[in-house]
Design an enzyme around this catalytic site. Structure first.
Site, PDB file in Angstrom:
ATOM      1  N   GLN A  78     -13.275  52.670  43.707  1.00  0.00           N
ATOM      2  CA  GLN A  78     -14.607  53.053  44.178  1.00  0.00           C
ATOM      3  C   GLN A  78     -15.719  52.550  43.253  1.00  0.00           C
ATOM      4  O   GLN A  78     -15.468  52.177  42.116  1.00  0.00           O
ATOM      5  CB  GLN A  78     -14.699  54.569  44.305  1.00  0.00           C
ATOM      6  CG  GLN A  78     -13.939  55.141  45.482  1.00  0.00           C
ATOM      7  CD  GLN A  78     -14.377  56.566  45.773  1.00  0.00           C
ATOM      8  OE1 GLN A  78     -13.699  57.517  45.433  1.00  0.00           O
ATOM      9  NE2 GLN A  78     -15.533  56.710  46.395  1.00  0.00           N
ATOM     10  N   HIS A  79     -16.929  52.568  43.778  1.00  0.00           N
ATOM     11  CA  HIS A  79     -18.177  52.402  43.021  1.00  0.00           C
ATOM     12  C   HIS A  79     -18.480  50.983  42.541  1.00  0.00           C
ATOM     13  O   HIS A  79     -19.564  50.742  42.017  1.00  0.00           O
ATOM     14  CB  HIS A  79     -18.221  53.328  41.792  1.00  0.00           C
ATOM     15  CG  HIS A  79     -17.894  54.744  42.053  1.00  0.00           C
ATOM     16  ND1 HIS A  79     -18.558  55.504  43.001  1.00  0.00           N
ATOM     17  CD2 HIS A  79     -16.949  55.564  41.506  1.00  0.00           C
ATOM     18  CE1 HIS A  79     -18.048  56.725  43.004  1.00  0.00           C
ATOM     19  NE2 HIS A  79     -17.077  56.788  42.115  1.00  0.00           N
ATOM     20  N   ASP A  99     -10.027  54.330  46.862  1.00  0.00           N
ATOM     21  CA  ASP A  99      -8.669  54.692  46.461  1.00  0.00           C
ATOM     22  C   ASP A  99      -8.420  56.195  46.505  1.00  0.00           C
ATOM     23  O   ASP A  99      -7.305  56.629  46.817  1.00  0.00           O
ATOM     24  CB  ASP A  99      -8.347  54.136  45.072  1.00  0.00           C
ATOM     25  CG  ASP A  99      -9.393  54.459  44.015  1.00  0.00           C
ATOM     26  OD1 ASP A  99     -10.391  55.132  44.327  1.00  0.00           O
ATOM     27  OD2 ASP A  99      -9.206  54.015  42.861  1.00  0.00           O
TER      28      ASP A  99
END
Length: 493
Positions: A80-81, A243
């Protein structure tokens, strides 16, 4: 047959799932490398993701003993991110900044002030933006690389980029989008104003991917990519997700009552919720799930990265490291590690560094240092679990995933510190499994023979009874004072 991909920090994993029998037939992997800097820089060359995707897929198909032409759909899970910026020809402009990157902390502080602090961010977005979220990476890129910034045509998360590479379509689903810092988790829409604040020209707004729901496919795999990977040219690509969202599906955490805890490069604890009730505690991220619903979550930025650093310091393999941990008593004879090697998100200490406390001439030894890093990282997860419990989330057990979950001694430490039984799934790659299950779900919708996600999870997710670990009352009692000592030390960080 369905292919599940998980593009993580350390590498990409692939599995081949037979959704009829519910069995994983083959697994494969490929490694990534980190671009690191003392200023908090954590980046990766996205070409490594593509190379690892190809390597992992080939290995999984070979182990499964099936042809890639039998694959009906592909699901992608991604860390992520992260931020991937593309120009108008689809070329990557620079290495991707990752979830664990804290170089843009000053920019996050600027944006948080614009939103009215954590309270203002929660009110407007449903989350409190934190260092590592995508939005501060955009402002950082504008300030550091204005010429590259002026060429942005698309802004994508890691899993969005892999879907774009597979299909040529730029889109994002609600779960992964929740961690960008420019998405409203209540309305499930992009927050355009914060992007206009960063760049009034409107370039970032135009670069946004289309939003789709979790059950909707992105599209069909491109012919050239299908040929390169040896896959069925009619295979569809599911929405995929972050994830953590795919890990929830891969552990069957798609209804209230379960908690999933991941012992990976980062540590995460999350639970499914039917309503998007935003938590007043800024450290709890009320993300959307990728199964329809929400996924209240906490994330620590230091877990197996810290334990691996200690292993490498002493040149220990995993078996020798676990033996060392087991040979040291609870509390490591007074040695306490605050393992904040990447700063920390929970507890919220983005500028913190790691420290080892309580050393003296009697306790300075390898075993105590090894146990201290495992206990210190696990205390961070306990801190986060307490936040979730305070919000009313309950569970009779914890479903444990990630590389650390393979360690019996670590499982016992988790059970004792959390005072909750833990159990692992039978397969180690929960996020890749979740991506494959979601691919089967999307394929069933696209083919007009819609199956429920619940039925697919019931068939494909199984728990390993041999891994079940119950807390020992004497250990729970012993950890009470050690954990309080950890909490007290946070005050001075």
């Amino acid at each position: 047959m369905f292919l599940g991909i998980d593009c993580g920090t350390q590498g990409t994993k692939a599995i081949v799932l037979d959704a009829v029998s519910g069995k994983v037939l083959g697994e494969g992997s490929g490694a990534h490398h980190m671009i690191s800097g003392a200023n908090g820089r954590r980046e990766q060359d996205v070409q490594e993701w593509l190379d690892a995707f190809e390597q992992a897929t080939a290995a999984a198909l070979e182990q499964a003993g099936v042809s890639g032409k039998d694959i009906q759909a592909i699901g992608v899970s991604g860390q992520q991110h992260g931020l991937v910026m593309l120009d108008e020809s689809g070329q990557v402009l620079r290495p991707a900044k990752l979830w664990c990157d804290t170089e843009s902390t000053p920019e996050n502080d600027q944006l948080l002030a614009y939103l009215g602090g954590e309270a203002g961010s929660l009110e407007r977005l449903g989350i409190a933006i934190a260092p590592g979220y995508t939005v501060s990476k955009l402002l950082w890129s504008k300030e550091r690389f204005p010429e590259l910034f002026a060429r942005i045509d698309r802004i994508l998360l890691p899993h969005d980029y892999l879907n774009y590479w597979l299909t040529g379509r730029s889109c994002s689903e609600f779960g992964d989008a929740s961690g960008t810092g420019y998405f409203n988790v209540r309305t499930c829409e992009w927050d355009l104003e914060i992007l206009q604040h960063i760049d009034p020209s409107g370039r970032l707004v135009k670069a946004l991917p289309e939003l789709i729901e979790a059950h909707q496919p992105v599209g069909k795999i491109l012919p050239a990519i299908a040929e390169r990977l040896g896959l069925n040219p009619d295979a569809i690509v599911s929405s995929g997700g972050g994830d953590n969202m795919m890990g929830a599906i891969g552990t069957g955490n798609i209804a209230p009552g379960s908690i999933t805890m991941s012992l990976g490069s980062s540590g995460t604890v999350y639970a499914f919720a039917e309503e998007g009730n935003v938590n007043s505690q800024p450290s709890v991220a009320t993300f959307c799930s990728s199964s329809g619903g929400w996924l209240p979550l906490i994330c620590t930025m230091n877990l197996t990265n810290a334990t691996s650093a200690m292993r490498e310091l002493f040149a220990l393999d995993i078996g020798a490291f676990n033996t060392a941990v087991a040979s040291s008593p609870i509390g490591a004879q007074g040695v306490l590690m605050l393992p904040f090697l990447n700063g920390e998100r929970v507890p919220a200490l983005p500028h913190a560094t790691g420290s080892i406390l309580g050393l003296d001439s009697t306790n300075l030894n390898q075993a105590n240092l090894c146990r201290a890093v495992v206990e210190g990282t696990t205390f961070g997860l306990r801190y986060g679990l307490d936040l979730l419990r305070d919000s009313g989330i309950k569970s009779d057990n914890i479903r444990l995933i990630g590389g650390g979950a393979k360690s019996a001694v670590w499982r016992q430490i988790v059970a004792d510190i959390m005072d909750t039984p833990v159990i692992c799934t039978t397969g180690a790659e929960a996020a890749a499994l979740g991506a494959a299950i979601q691919a089967a779900w999307c394929h069933s919708h696209a083919s007009g023979d819609a199956q429920s996600l619940q039925a697919l999870c019931a068939r494909c997710v199984s728990l390993d009874p041999a891994s079940e670990t119950r807390p020992l009352p004497e250990n729970v009692a012993a950890y009470h004072s050690v954990y309080q000592h950890y909490r007290n030390q946070l005050q001075g960080v």
